[in-house]
Motif scaffolding. Structure first.
Motif, mmCIF file in Angstrom:
data_model
loop_
_atom_site.group_PDB
_atom_site.id
_atom_site.type_symbol
_atom_site.label_atom_id
_atom_site.label_comp_id
_atom_site.label_asym_id
_atom_site.label_seq_id
_atom_site.Cartn_x
_atom_site.Cartn_y
_atom_site.Cartn_z
ATOM 1 N N GLU A 85 2.335 1.714 -3.427
ATOM 2 C CA GLU A 85 1.300 2.170 -4.363
ATOM 3 C C GLU A 85 0.994 3.652 -4.162
ATOM 4 O O GLU A 85 0.880 4.414 -5.140
ATOM 5 C CB GLU A 85 0.030 1.339 -4.164
ATOM 6 C CG GLU A 85 -1.151 1.772 -5.013
ATOM 7 C CD GLU A 85 -0.958 1.529 -6.497
ATOM 8 O OE1 GLU A 85 -1.705 2.135 -7.296
ATOM 9 O OE2 GLU A 85 -0.059 0.747 -6.864
ATOM 10 N N ALA B 21 0.830 -1.204 0.000
ATOM 11 C CA ALA B 21 0.000 0.000 0.000
ATOM 12 C C ALA B 21 0.867 1.257 0.000
ATOM 13 O O ALA B 21 0.576 2.224 -0.718
ATOM 14 C CB ALA B 21 -0.929 -0.006 1.214
ATOM 15 N N CYS C 93 -6.425 -0.311 -4.413
ATOM 16 C CA CYS C 93 -5.327 -1.083 -4.992
ATOM 17 C C CYS C 93 -5.578 -2.556 -4.692
ATOM 18 O O CYS C 93 -6.351 -2.898 -3.785
ATOM 19 C CB CYS C 93 -3.975 -0.627 -4.456
ATOM 20 S SG CYS C 93 -3.661 -1.030 -2.726
ATOM 21 N N HIS C 94 -4.951 -3.425 -5.443
ATOM 22 C CA HIS C 94 -5.215 -4.859 -5.318
ATOM 23 C C HIS C 94 -3.942 -5.586 -4.909
ATOM 24 O O HIS C 94 -2.888 -5.410 -5.521
ATOM 25 C CB HIS C 94 -5.757 -5.411 -6.636
ATOM 26 C CG HIS C 94 -7.110 -4.862 -6.989
ATOM 27 N ND1 HIS C 94 -7.271 -3.642 -7.628
ATOM 28 C CD2 HIS C 94 -8.364 -5.342 -6.760
ATOM 29 C CE1 HIS C 94 -8.563 -3.406 -7.798
ATOM 30 N NE2 HIS C 94 -9.243 -4.416 -7.287
ATOM 31 N N TYR C 95 -4.083 -6.376 -3.873
ATOM 32 C CA TYR C 95 -2.953 -7.139 -3.339
ATOM 33 C C TYR C 95 -3.375 -8.598 -3.200
ATOM 34 O O TYR C 95 -4.325 -8.907 -2.483
ATOM 35 C CB TYR C 95 -2.534 -6.574 -1.977
ATOM 36 C CG TYR C 95 -1.428 -7.344 -1.297
ATOM 37 C CD1 TYR C 95 -0.108 -7.241 -1.739
ATOM 38 C CD2 TYR C 95 -1.704 -8.175 -0.211
ATOM 39 C CE1 TYR C 95 0.905 -7.950 -1.115
ATOM 40 C CE2 TYR C 95 -0.690 -8.879 0.417
ATOM 41 C CZ TYR C 95 0.614 -8.767 -0.035
ATOM 42 O OH TYR C 95 1.623 -9.469 0.583
ATOM 43 N N ALA D 57 -8.991 -6.398 -2.945
ATOM 44 C CA ALA D 57 -9.016 -4.947 -3.076
ATOM 45 C C ALA D 57 -8.791 -4.304 -1.711
ATOM 46 O O ALA D 57 -9.377 -4.725 -0.709
ATOM 47 C CB ALA D 57 -10.346 -4.494 -3.660
ATOM 48 N N ARG E 37 1.514 6.736 -6.860
ATOM 49 C CA ARG E 37 0.429 7.631 -7.275
ATOM 50 C C ARG E 37 0.803 9.090 -7.030
ATOM 51 O O ARG E 37 0.544 9.958 -7.873
ATOM 52 C CB ARG E 37 -0.858 7.276 -6.525
ATOM 53 C CG ARG E 37 -1.430 5.911 -6.896
ATOM 54 C CD ARG E 37 -2.758 5.644 -6.209
ATOM 55 N NE ARG E 37 -3.247 4.291 -6.464
ATOM 56 C CZ ARG E 37 -4.441 3.842 -6.108
ATOM 57 N NH1 ARG E 37 -5.289 4.642 -5.463
ATOM 58 N NH2 ARG E 37 -4.807 2.598 -6.373
ATOM 59 N N GLU F 1 -9.403 5.198 -6.268
ATOM 60 C CA GLU F 1 -9.278 3.836 -6.784
ATOM 61 C C GLU F 1 -8.614 2.945 -5.738
ATOM 62 O O GLU F 1 -7.561 3.295 -5.206
ATOM 63 C CB GLU F 1 -8.434 3.818 -8.063
ATOM 64 C CG GLU F 1 -9.075 4.519 -9.251
ATOM 65 C CD GLU F 1 -10.266 3.758 -9.801
ATOM 66 O OE1 GLU F 1 -10.339 2.525 -9.584
ATOM 67 O OE2 GLU F 1 -11.123 4.392 -10.440
#
Length: 202
Positions: free
Chosen positions: A110, A107, A161-163, A167, A114, A159
């Motif tokens: 990410e 996270a 994030c995907h781990y 989600a 961003r 949005e």
């Protein structure tokens, strides 16, 4: 065997040194040049590592504070308009507890990506704590900085994030302080931090 250096300071020729001696000298010079280049590269890499965060590709707290001191000096000397933005990631403990510490690191990486994608070349973005980021925005008014801050918040939160197929909703609180002459770096960070906590409570 002794070779005298000519009084005129001209380089010794193969006539003075002999072909074998000249080849040895040239090889030694080439070796020293290679070692010097390698040392220069190694020192540059050490400097890069010293100012980079260990998890994300961002600058670290040390670099950020150095950049902040430079911008305080610019504001005092030239009257530049510069904003300090403090970012605190929400729910990182919950992400770690739910998905594991690998998810928390993911996270942060990410969020760093961003934020970095929204920076201008003149801006500075750094990870300054475990779940905290600092941003220096050059040549902005307070209104412009506040607008930028709102856009950055949306970039993080709009949005998930995907781990590992799951989600994760990201969030962050922001605080803003304009750099003003006569204030220390610690005072400015404290102002931005206090503004962030007010926004988080609000």
């Amino acid at each position: 065997m002794r070779h005298d250096i000519p009084a005129n300071g001209e380089p010794l020729t193969s006539t003075a040194l002999g072909d074998a001696d000249e080849q040895v000298l040239r090889a030694e010079i080439a070796r020293l040049q290679r070692e010097n280049r390698a040392l220069t590269i190694a020192l540059a890499e050490m400097e890069r590592v010293a100012e980079r965060d260990m998890l994300t590709p961002l600058f670290n707290r040390r670099y950020f504070l150095s950049a902040l001191h430079q911008r305080i000096a610019r504001t005092e000397r030239f009257g530049d308009r510069i904003a300090l933005v403090y970012v605190d990631v929400d729910n990182l403990k919950q992400i770690n507890d739910t998905h594991g510490h690998g998810a928390g690191d993911f996270a942060l990486i990410e969020i760093a990506a961003r934020l970095a994608a929204a920076m201008r070349p003149c801006d500075v973005l750094a990870r300054i704590g475990g779940d905290e980021f600092g941003i220096l925005l050059d040549h902005v008014s307070q209104i412009e900085a506040a607008g930028k801050m709102r856009r950055l918040k949306a970039i993080i939160e709009d949005e998930p994030c995907h781990y590992e197929g799951q989600a994760m909703q990201l969030g962050a609180a922001f605080g803003l302080a304009m750099i003003t002459p006569g204030q220390s770096a610690e005072d400015l960070v404290g102002r931005a931090d206090a503004a962030m906590y007010r926004n988080k409570r609000g």
